[in-house]
Motif scaffolding. Structure first.
Motif, PDB file in Angstrom:
ATOM      1  N   MET A 109       9.621  14.886 -39.310  1.00 29.71           N
ATOM      2  CA  MET A 109       9.695  14.536 -37.875  1.00 29.71           C
ATOM      3  C   MET A 109      10.778  13.495 -37.615  1.00 29.71           C
ATOM      4  SD  MET A 109       6.567  13.103 -35.542  1.00 29.71           S
ATOM      5  CE  MET A 109       5.995  14.389 -34.437  1.00 29.71           C
ATOM      6  N   THR A 110      11.609  13.774 -36.616  1.00 35.11           N
ATOM      7  CA  THR A 110      12.570  12.768 -36.152  1.00 35.11           C
ATOM      8  C   THR A 110      12.035  12.173 -34.852  1.00 35.11           C
ATOM      9  OG1 THR A 110      13.754  14.375 -34.823  1.00 35.11           O
ATOM     10  CG2 THR A 110      14.551  14.052 -37.086  1.00 35.11           C
ATOM     11  N   LEU A 111      12.671  11.103 -34.397  1.00 35.60           N
ATOM     12  CA  LEU A 111      12.255  10.544 -33.108  1.00 35.60           C
ATOM     13  C   LEU A 111      12.555  11.533 -31.986  1.00 35.60           C
ATOM     14  CD1 LEU A 111      13.221   6.792 -33.493  1.00 35.60           C
ATOM     15  CD2 LEU A 111      10.925   7.774 -33.384  1.00 35.60           C
ATOM     16  N   PHE A 112      13.573  12.354 -32.162  1.00 32.29           N
ATOM     17  CA  PHE A 112      13.842  13.409 -31.177  1.00 32.29           C
ATOM     18  C   PHE A 112      12.629  14.335 -31.040  1.00 32.29           C
ATOM     19  CE2 PHE A 112      14.916  17.942 -30.958  1.00 32.29           C
ATOM     20  CZ  PHE A 112      15.306  18.023 -29.635  1.00 32.29           C
ATOM     21  N   ILE A 113      12.081  14.767 -32.181  1.00 32.81           N
ATOM     22  CA  ILE A 113      10.924  15.666 -32.164  1.00 32.81           C
ATOM     23  C   ILE A 113       9.706  14.940 -31.580  1.00 32.81           C
ATOM     24  CG2 ILE A 113       9.313  16.953 -33.647  1.00 32.81           C
ATOM     25  CD1 ILE A 113      11.750  17.434 -35.544  1.00 32.81           C
ATOM     26  N   ALA A 114       9.516  13.699 -32.001  1.00 32.22           N
ATOM     27  CA  ALA A 114       8.361  12.930 -31.517  1.00 32.22           C
ATOM     28  C   ALA A 114       8.427  12.738 -29.999  1.00 32.22           C
ATOM     29  CB  ALA A 114       8.309  11.580 -32.231  1.00 32.22           C
ATOM     30  N   LEU A 115       9.599  12.400 -29.487  1.00 36.26           N
ATOM     31  CA  LEU A 115       9.725  12.173 -28.040  1.00 36.26           C
ATOM     32  C   LEU A 115       9.525  13.470 -27.262  1.00 36.26           C
ATOM     33  CD1 LEU A 115      12.674   9.631 -28.037  1.00 36.26           C
ATOM     34  CD2 LEU A 115      10.400   9.234 -27.073  1.00 36.26           C
ATOM     35  N   ASN A 116      10.003  14.571 -27.816  1.00 34.07           N
ATOM     36  CA  ASN A 116       9.767  15.855 -27.147  1.00 34.07           C
ATOM     37  C   ASN A 116       8.284  16.196 -27.124  1.00 34.07           C
ATOM     38  OD1 ASN A 116      12.038  17.490 -26.026  1.00 34.07           O
ATOM     39  ND2 ASN A 116      12.955  16.718 -27.901  1.00 34.07           N
ATOM     40  N   GLU A 117       7.603  15.874 -28.220  1.00 35.78           N
ATOM     41  CA  GLU A 117       6.157  16.138 -28.239  1.00 35.78           C
ATOM     42  C   GLU A 117       5.452  15.298 -27.174  1.00 35.78           C
ATOM     43  OE1 GLU A 117       4.412  16.457 -32.135  1.00 35.78           O
ATOM     44  OE2 GLU A 117       2.494  15.755 -31.333  1.00 35.78           O
ATOM     45  N   VAL A 118       5.866  14.035 -27.050  1.00 39.06           N
ATOM     46  CA  VAL A 118       5.273  13.179 -26.011  1.00 39.06           C
ATOM     47  C   VAL A 118       5.527  13.800 -24.638  1.00 39.06           C
ATOM     48  CG1 VAL A 118       5.429  10.940 -24.848  1.00 39.06           C
ATOM     49  CG2 VAL A 118       5.406  11.045 -27.348  1.00 39.06           C
ATOM     50  N   ARG A 119       6.765  14.237 -24.425  1.00 39.54           N
ATOM     51  CA  ARG A 119       7.079  14.779 -23.092  1.00 39.54           C
ATOM     52  C   ARG A 119       6.333  16.091 -22.826  1.00 39.54           C
ATOM     53  NH1 ARG A 119      13.113  14.342 -21.054  1.00 39.54           N
ATOM     54  NH2 ARG A 119      13.568  16.008 -22.517  1.00 39.54           N
ATOM     55  N   GLU A 120       6.200  16.925 -23.876  1.00 38.17           N
ATOM     56  CA  GLU A 120       5.543  18.225 -23.677  1.00 38.17           C
ATOM     57  C   GLU A 120       4.033  18.099 -23.547  1.00 38.17           C
ATOM     58  OE1 GLU A 120       6.942  20.619 -26.925  1.00 38.17           O
ATOM     59  OE2 GLU A 120       8.975  20.534 -26.121  1.00 38.17           O
ATOM     60  N   THR A 121       3.435  17.126 -24.240  1.00 38.12           N
ATOM     61  CA  THR A 121       1.961  17.113 -24.280  1.00 38.12           C
ATOM     62  C   THR A 121       1.332  15.909 -23.576  1.00 38.12           C
ATOM     63  OG1 THR A 121       1.945  15.916 -26.383  1.00 38.12           O
ATOM     64  CG2 THR A 121       1.959  18.325 -26.509  1.00 38.12           C
ATOM     65  N   LEU A 122       2.082  14.848 -23.360  1.00 40.13           N
ATOM     66  CA  LEU A 122       1.445  13.637 -22.833  1.00 40.13           C
ATOM     67  C   LEU A 122       2.031  13.155 -21.502  1.00 40.13           C
ATOM     68  CD1 LEU A 122       1.204  11.712 -26.238  1.00 40.13           C
ATOM     69  CD2 LEU A 122      -0.660  12.843 -25.026  1.00 40.13           C
ATOM     70  N   ASP A 123       3.352  13.237 -21.347  1.00 40.51           N
ATOM     71  CA  ASP A 123       3.939  12.727 -20.111  1.00 40.51           C
ATOM     72  C   ASP A 123       5.254  13.437 -19.806  1.00 40.51           C
ATOM     73  OD1 ASP A 123       4.980  11.388 -17.974  1.00 40.51           O
ATOM     74  OD2 ASP A 123       4.582   9.385 -18.762  1.00 40.51           O
ATOM     75  N   PRO A 124       5.223  14.458 -18.958  1.00 42.65           N
ATOM     76  CA  PRO A 124       6.444  15.215 -18.647  1.00 42.65           C
ATOM     77  C   PRO A 124       7.502  14.388 -17.921  1.00 42.65           C
ATOM     78  CG  PRO A 124       4.571  16.001 -17.325  1.00 42.65           C
ATOM     79  CD  PRO A 124       4.037  14.976 -18.276  1.00 42.65           C
ATOM     80  N   ALA A 125       7.119  13.203 -17.426  1.00 43.87           N
ATOM     81  CA  ALA A 125       8.083  12.393 -16.664  1.00 43.87           C
ATOM     82  C   ALA A 125       8.922  11.468 -17.553  1.00 43.87           C
ATOM     83  CB  ALA A 125       7.335  11.554 -15.634  1.00 43.87           C
ATOM     84  N   LEU A 126       8.608  11.423 -18.849  1.00 45.97           N
ATOM     85  CA  LEU A 126       9.347  10.508 -19.732  1.00 45.97           C
ATOM     86  C   LEU A 126      10.834  10.878 -19.782  1.00 45.97           C
ATOM     87  CD1 LEU A 126       9.178   8.206 -21.848  1.00 45.97           C
ATOM     88  CD2 LEU A 126       8.889   9.985 -23.588  1.00 45.97           C
ATOM     89  N   GLN A 127      11.698   9.870 -19.552  1.00 46.04           N
ATOM     90  CA  GLN A 127      13.149  10.135 -19.522  1.00 46.04           C
ATOM     91  C   GLN A 127      13.814   9.674 -20.820  1.00 46.04           C
ATOM     92  OE1 GLN A 127      15.269   9.395 -15.654  1.00 46.04           O
ATOM     93  NE2 GLN A 127      13.448   8.196 -15.253  1.00 46.04           N
ATOM     94  N   PHE A 128      14.591  10.563 -21.422  1.00 55.21           N
ATOM     95  CA  PHE A 128      15.445  10.228 -22.567  1.00 55.21           C
ATOM     96  C   PHE A 128      16.521  11.305 -22.650  1.00 55.21           C
ATOM     97  CE2 PHE A 128      13.600  13.514 -25.238  1.00 55.21           C
ATOM     98  CZ  PHE A 128      12.292  13.625 -24.782  1.00 55.21           C
ATOM     99  N   ASP A 129      17.585  11.023 -23.373  1.00 51.52           N
ATOM    100  CA  ASP A 129      18.736  11.948 -23.390  1.00 51.52           C
ATOM    101  C   ASP A 129      18.967  12.528 -24.778  1.00 51.52           C
ATOM    102  OD1 ASP A 129      19.462  11.416 -20.682  1.00 51.52           O
ATOM    103  OD2 ASP A 129      20.250   9.490 -21.343  1.00 51.52           O
ATOM    104  N   PHE A 130      19.208  13.816 -24.824  1.00 58.19           N
ATOM    105  CA  PHE A 130      19.582  14.500 -26.066  1.00 58.19           C
ATOM    106  C   PHE A 130      20.467  15.677 -25.699  1.00 58.19           C
ATOM    107  CE2 PHE A 130      15.625  12.516 -27.238  1.00 58.19           C
ATOM    108  CZ  PHE A 130      15.863  12.087 -28.521  1.00 58.19           C
ATOM    109  N   VAL A 131      21.407  16.031 -26.533  1.00 61.37           N
ATOM    110  CA  VAL A 131      22.152  17.275 -26.348  1.00 61.37           C
ATOM    111  C   VAL A 131      22.196  18.039 -27.672  1.00 61.37           C
ATOM    112  CG1 VAL A 131      24.339  18.353 -25.685  1.00 61.37           C
ATOM    113  CG2 VAL A 131      23.547  16.324 -24.466  1.00 61.37           C
ATOM    114  N   CYS A 132      22.786  17.413 -28.696  1.00 62.99           N
ATOM    115  CA  CYS A 132      23.097  18.185 -29.914  1.00 62.99           C
ATOM    116  C   CYS A 132      21.988  18.159 -30.967  1.00 62.99           C
ATOM    117  CB  CYS A 132      24.381  17.642 -30.528  1.00 62.99           C
ATOM    118  SG  CYS A 132      24.163  16.030 -31.311  1.00 62.99           S
ATOM    119  N   ARG A 133      21.184  17.136 -30.998  1.00 62.79           N
ATOM    120  CA  ARG A 133      20.131  16.907 -32.014  1.00 62.79           C
ATOM    121  C   ARG A 133      20.698  16.761 -33.422  1.00 62.79           C
ATOM    122  NH1 ARG A 133      16.253  21.969 -30.425  1.00 62.79           N
ATOM    123  NH2 ARG A 133      16.607  21.835 -28.205  1.00 62.79           N
TER     124      ARG A 133
END
Ligand code: SF4
Ligand code: F3S
Ligand code: FES
Length: 246
Positions: free
Chosen positions: A41-65
């Motif tokens: 798990m990377t922080l990218f994956i962890a933050l996406n999990e938070v956004r998908e399952t806990l808070d869709p409003a969480l803002q962060f930026d990613f493009v290439c991973r």
């Protein structure tokens, strides 16, 4: 067994995130999110999990991973770094995440690095200045491999902003161009297609908003995810300027 392990063998993680929304008047506050660590798990994956399952409003930026686009810089346990290149297994189970300072805050972990980068690029004119700009064949003329390699080395900057956020001088003096600005000057100074003289370059960085503002705090080089020799470049420019008597 690792600290905070759960029955599946994976650790329970807490992401403590500094939330805010300047446009909606939400003041900065910490919010905890709990999730189970997954393999690799990377922080990218962890933050996406938070956004998908806990808070869709969480803002962060990613493009290439993949550590290429520079969008995912943030303070990870207080230190600037790329979320997509940070494995949770290298961190304690309680991970604090905050937006990079210095840059304009958009919301939560999202900041406007592009605005700062554009301003610095315009101020330092970080493009090849050539009277042959219209003649592409002249601009594409071959150069010595060692020189091309040296330019390429400095061109590896992905404009993630980590060096900017980690620099104490920039917190105190917002006009300071930072290690990234000085690195870009070093890069164009090397480029034989750029017709600017050393004096032209030194006029751009010859005061305490440039090379003489750097207090050799070294954080820039410590946090640069591309391992650029920032301090070496700054010291080189400073020595050259002193020797030139400007
Ligand atoms: Fe990021 Fe390094 Fe470029 Fe700074 S010099 S913006 S830390 S890649
Ligand atoms: Fe800042 Fe790096 Fe100089 S952290 S003060 S630019 S050595
Ligand atoms: Fe592109 Fe992290 S998402 S560098």
């Amino acid at each position: 067994m690792k600290k905070n392990a759960v029955s599946s063998g994976h650790r329970a993680l807490t992401l403590r995130i500094l939330r805010s929304s300047p446009t909606e008047g939400v003041a900065p506050h910490w919010q905890d999110f709990h999730l189970e660590e997954a393999e690799g798990m990377t922080l990218f994956i962890a933050l996406n999990e938070v956004r998908e399952t806990l808070d869709p409003a969480l803002q962060f930026d990613f493009v290439c991973r993949a550590g290429i686009c520079g969008s995912c810089g943030m303070l990870i346990n207080g230190k600037p770094g790329l979320a997509c290149r940070s494995l949770t297994r290298d961190l304690d189970p309680l991970i604090t995440l905050a937006p990079l300072p210095v840059f304009e805050l958009i919301g939560d972990l999202s900041v406007n690095t592009g605005k700062w980068m554009r301003g610095t690029a315009e101020r330092l004119e970080t493009w090849v200045h050539s009277s042959q700009e219209a003649d592409l064949t002249a601009l594409e003329a071959p150069m010595e491999p060692e020189l091309a390699e040296a330019i390429y080395e400095l061109d590896r900057c992905i404009e993630c902003g980590c060096c900017v956020a980690g620099c104490g001088t920039l917190r105190m003096r917002e006009e300071f161009v930072g290690a990234i600005g000085l690195n870009k000057i070093a890069r164009f100074r090397l480029d034989p297609r750029d017709e600017r003289s050393d004096d032209d370059f030194y006029q751009l960085i010859g005061d305490d908003t440039g090379v003489f503002g750097c207090m050799s705090l070294l954080a820039c080089q410590d946090v640069c995810p591309k391992g650029l020799p920032l301090q070496t470049q700054i010291a080189f420019l400073r020595r050259k300027m002193v020797a030139s008597g400007l």
